[in-house]
Enzyme design. Structure first.
Site, mmCIF file in Angstrom:
data_model
loop_
_atom_site.group_PDB
_atom_site.id
_atom_site.type_symbol
_atom_site.label_atom_id
_atom_site.label_comp_id
_atom_site.label_asym_id
_atom_site.label_seq_id
_atom_site.Cartn_x
_atom_site.Cartn_y
_atom_site.Cartn_z
ATOM 1 N N GLY A 36 0.941 -1.579 0.094
ATOM 2 C CA GLY A 36 -0.057 0.056 0.111
ATOM 3 C C GLY A 36 0.831 1.918 -0.180
ATOM 4 N N ASP A 165 -0.759 -17.049 -2.377
ATOM 5 C CA ASP A 165 -2.190 -17.197 -1.549
ATOM 6 C C ASP A 165 -3.288 -17.898 -2.935
ATOM 7 O OD1 ASP A 165 -0.402 -16.137 0.152
ATOM 8 O OD2 ASP A 165 -1.245 -14.376 0.571
ATOM 9 N N THR A 204 19.109 -13.278 -3.968
ATOM 10 C CA THR A 204 18.164 -12.818 -4.691
ATOM 11 C C THR A 204 16.910 -14.366 -5.021
ATOM 12 O OG1 THR A 204 19.638 -13.308 -6.330
ATOM 13 C CG2 THR A 204 18.973 -11.372 -5.633
ATOM 14 N N LYS A 205 17.493 -15.389 -4.355
ATOM 15 C CA LYS A 205 16.376 -16.370 -4.366
ATOM 16 C C LYS A 205 14.804 -16.078 -4.013
ATOM 17 C CE LYS A 205 18.143 -19.674 -5.742
ATOM 18 N NZ LYS A 205 18.812 -20.673 -7.314
ATOM 19 N N GLY A 367 -10.824 3.594 21.278
ATOM 20 C CA GLY A 367 -10.190 2.984 22.327
ATOM 21 C C GLY A 367 -12.298 1.330 22.678
ATOM 22 N N CYS A 394 -12.109 10.393 20.691
ATOM 23 C CA CYS A 394 -13.179 9.316 20.746
ATOM 24 C C CYS A 394 -13.233 9.118 22.067
ATOM 25 C CB CYS A 394 -13.114 8.242 19.528
ATOM 26 S SG CYS A 394 -15.130 8.178 19.153
ATOM 27 N N ARG A 474 -19.809 4.412 19.437
ATOM 28 C CA ARG A 474 -21.649 3.651 19.288
ATOM 29 C C ARG A 474 -22.073 4.512 20.845
ATOM 30 N NH1 ARG A 474 -19.216 -1.170 19.810
ATOM 31 N NH2 ARG A 474 -20.563 -1.782 17.887
ATOM 32 N N HIS A 519 -12.458 10.850 15.046
ATOM 33 C CA HIS A 519 -11.556 11.230 15.037
ATOM 34 C C HIS A 519 -10.752 12.080 14.153
ATOM 35 C CE1 HIS A 519 -11.580 7.124 16.867
ATOM 36 N NE2 HIS A 519 -12.514 6.650 16.903
ATOM 37 N N GLU A 521 -7.554 12.322 13.370
ATOM 38 C CA GLU A 521 -6.300 11.635 13.098
ATOM 39 C C GLU A 521 -6.352 10.966 11.719
ATOM 40 O OE1 GLU A 521 -8.136 11.038 15.401
ATOM 41 O OE2 GLU A 521 -8.120 8.633 15.993
HETATM 42 N N1 GLN Z 1 -15.794 2.663 23.003
HETATM 43 C C1 GLN Z 1 -16.288 3.905 23.167
HETATM 44 C C2 GLN Z 1 -17.778 3.964 22.404
HETATM 45 O O1 GLN Z 1 -18.193 2.818 21.436
HETATM 46 C C3 GLN Z 1 -15.769 4.773 22.110
HETATM 47 C C4 GLN Z 1 -15.160 4.185 20.467
HETATM 48 C C5 GLN Z 1 -13.926 4.929 19.994
HETATM 49 O O2 GLN Z 1 -13.150 5.325 20.832
HETATM 50 N N2 GLN Z 1 -13.901 4.827 18.876
HETATM 51 O O3 GLN Z 1 -18.863 4.839 22.241
#
Ligand code: GLN
Length: 542
Positions: A36, A165, A204-205, A367, A394, A474, A519, A521
């Site tokens: 990528g 694959d 290079t094999k 997270g 988040c 969520r 997010h 980022e």
């Molecule tokens: N776990 C949290 C939620 O679902 C935060 C999700 C996250 O950080 N992407 O709202």
């Protein structure tokens, strides 16, 4: 009703009329060589006046990568349209400064599902549906339909996995067919591996074997990229030239680099831009110097003895891929400063005060679940009390709110229902009637707008009162607690346009304490660093 075969024929006609070019990347020997990144790097050598459309073909049967574990597969990348895609799309967006959509990530799961749906609708007119030619034709159709609907000038087609694959075989067959019909409008790149044995001799094999596999599948590479520790030597070039039937200038070294953005520069030094652009008859990137300047800034900063350490506090600390976009966004923002920025992943299940003292700025990234949550909350408290720069992304926002509500506002036992489903004070919870996109389960996914509070820190950083950021979560800040949250120090600095959802928070009287439900980022680019990360690093560098 026209047959699927006829449909493909018409598509070929259109693709030829529109003069769409294809750069196809295949990989050999082993996975994880960075197809990528290499393809994104090649894309960056081509003119930005052309519409470059990356397409990634994955062999697995998941419909999309949304449910894959980030440790196994790296970070899940979310696009504006809410699709959860392979993290290589992050590289494409960052290197090429483009915005992709979810249709560009094909998986065999998606291909099979779509083809079985067509069969059920009777679109195969009672004929036997076979892997070859029906599925392979359908793969070509799927690729062309993306290229045509996006008005592509150049398609960057990445075939996932390693040649040989089983799960990717049908893609290779499809590419062979494309090469047969598209002739000089297709450019094949094979990325292979040249290991070094004790004493430093390059062998290079393995690359020879992977090239044999390429030929065995009826494909002829136009260039061979060699991943290696050091630049490959002349004898390797000669040998691989003989084995690939290419002149040795088409055997390109892709040696290890400190920073992935050096790869396009390295390719350009070996005239890969001329080779690709001459072959496909497309113009080269005239703005390449802007990109180059940024990369050079990162490289010079790297030599600087003044160091700032950023701690990413999460539970996936074993591979950096889990936080790839966060690390990238830090990299991009670091080009505005004259220090070397080091990123440390802090395992929040095992934090000690000594580690915390070495950190100049904390990021609590996205997270899920309750593992390591107490550690994250303690770090947020530490950053807040010690006036250390903090950026919450988040989950980072949700935990910052819990920390403040518990420790400052004295809202007893408040929590997110994700962490404690029976909490008496569910300050973070799933809202009733949440407008959720069912495709990825029950998540709020993709780009959503937020209105920023005039005079706030985020307002001044974005320099706008309306922003759009990508989401993947969520849970939400419970509206019943909005009014309790704000005090003289704590500011809800961004909300959804209807005012019902908290999108940004920040603390006054703190050098930098900002968190967002989104997010950011995911939208940072090397030539367009994200303002929140720039603001964060500015505070770190104060
Ligand atoms: N776990 C949290 C939620 O679902 C935060 C999700 C996250 O950080 N992407 O709202």
């Amino acid at each position: 009703m026209i047959s699927q075969k006829e449909k493909l024929k018409q598509m070929y006609k259109e693709v030829k009329e529109k003069n769409i070019k294809f750069i196809v990347m295949t990989g050999g020997v082993l996975s994880g060589l960075g197809k990528g990144v290499a393809l994104a790097s090649i894309g960056s050598l081509i003119s930005n006046d052309l519409k470059k459309v990356p397409i990634k073909c994955d062999g697995y049967l998941n419909y999309d990568p949304g449910t894959l574990n980030p440790v196994e597969h790296g970070e899940v990348f979310v696009l504006d349209d809410g699709s959860e895609v392979d993290m290589d799309f992050g590289h494409y967006e960052r290197f090429l400064n483009i915005t992709c959509n979810g249709k560009q990530n094909l998986t065999m799961g998606k291909i099979y599902k779509d083809i079985i749906d067509l069969e059920r609708e009777g679109k195969f007119l009672g004929k036997t549906v076979q892997l070859i030619p029906d599925v392979t034709n359908f793969i070509q159709q799927s690729i062309f339909s993306i290229a045509l609907s996006q008005k592509a000038d150049v398609v960057l087609l990445e075939i996932g996995g390693t040649i040989g694959d089983i799960e990717n075989e049908l893609y290779f067959f499809a590419v062979k067919e494309m090469a047969r019909y598209l002739k000089s409008n297709i450019f094949n790149v094979h990325l292979t591996y040249v290991p070094e044995i004790l004493g430093g001799e390059q062998k290079t094999k393995p690359a020879q074997t992977s090239l044999e596999k390429v030929f065995h599948r009826g494909l002829q590479p136009d260039v061979v990229l060699c991943r290696s520790k050091k630049r490959i030597d002349a004898s390797c070039e000669d040998k691989l030239g003989v084995f690939s039937g290419l002149s040795s200038d088409k055997i390109i070294s892709a040696e290890d680099v400190k920073n992935i953005y050096e790869i396009p520069l390295n390719f350009k030094k070996q005239n890969l831009d001329d080779i690709v652009c001459d072959s496909l008859q497309v113009p080269k990137n005239q703005d390449f110097d802007v990109f180059k300047e940024k990369v050079e800034k990162i490289t010079t900063n790297h030599k600087n003895s003044k160091i700032k350490t950023i701690g990413i506090c999460g539970k996936y600390t074993k591979i950096n891929d889990s936080y790839a976009s966060v690390i990238e966004a830090i990299n991009h923002a670091s080009t505005f400063f004259d220090t070397k920025t080091i990123v440390k992943c802090i395992d929040t299940e095992n934090v000690d005060s000594e580690t915390l003292e070495q950190i100049d700025g904390f990021i609590v990234p996205g997270g899920f679940g309750n593992r390591g949550v107490d550690g994250k909350i303690n770090i947020i408290k530490y950053a807040r009390e010690n006036k250390k720069p903090f950026l919450g992304l988040c989950y980072g926002l949700q935990l910052a709110i819990i920390e403040y509500a518990k420790n400052v506002l004295n809202i007893k036992e408040c929590n997110s229902t994700e962490i404690d489903s029976k909490t008496p004070n569910p300050i973070i919870k799933i809202l009733p009637n949440q407008d959720l996109n069912l495709l990825g389960g029950t998540m709020r996914l993709g780009a959503y707008e937020a209105c920023l509070l005039k005079g706030s820190k985020v307002f001044s950083l974005y320099n706008s009162d309306k922003v759009s950021e990508r989401h993947r979560h969520r849970y939400e800040v419970n509206p019943e607690y909005h009014k309790h949250l704000e005090d003289d120090h704590f500011v809800v600095s961004g909300k959804s346009p209807d005012g019902s959802l908290v999108e940004f928070i920040e603390l006054k009287d703190h050098p930098f304490f900002v968190a967002t439900q989104s997010h950011p980022e995911l939208k940072s680019r090397i030539v367009n660093a994200h303002p929140l990360f720039v603001g964060f690093l500015k505070a770190v560098n104060l």
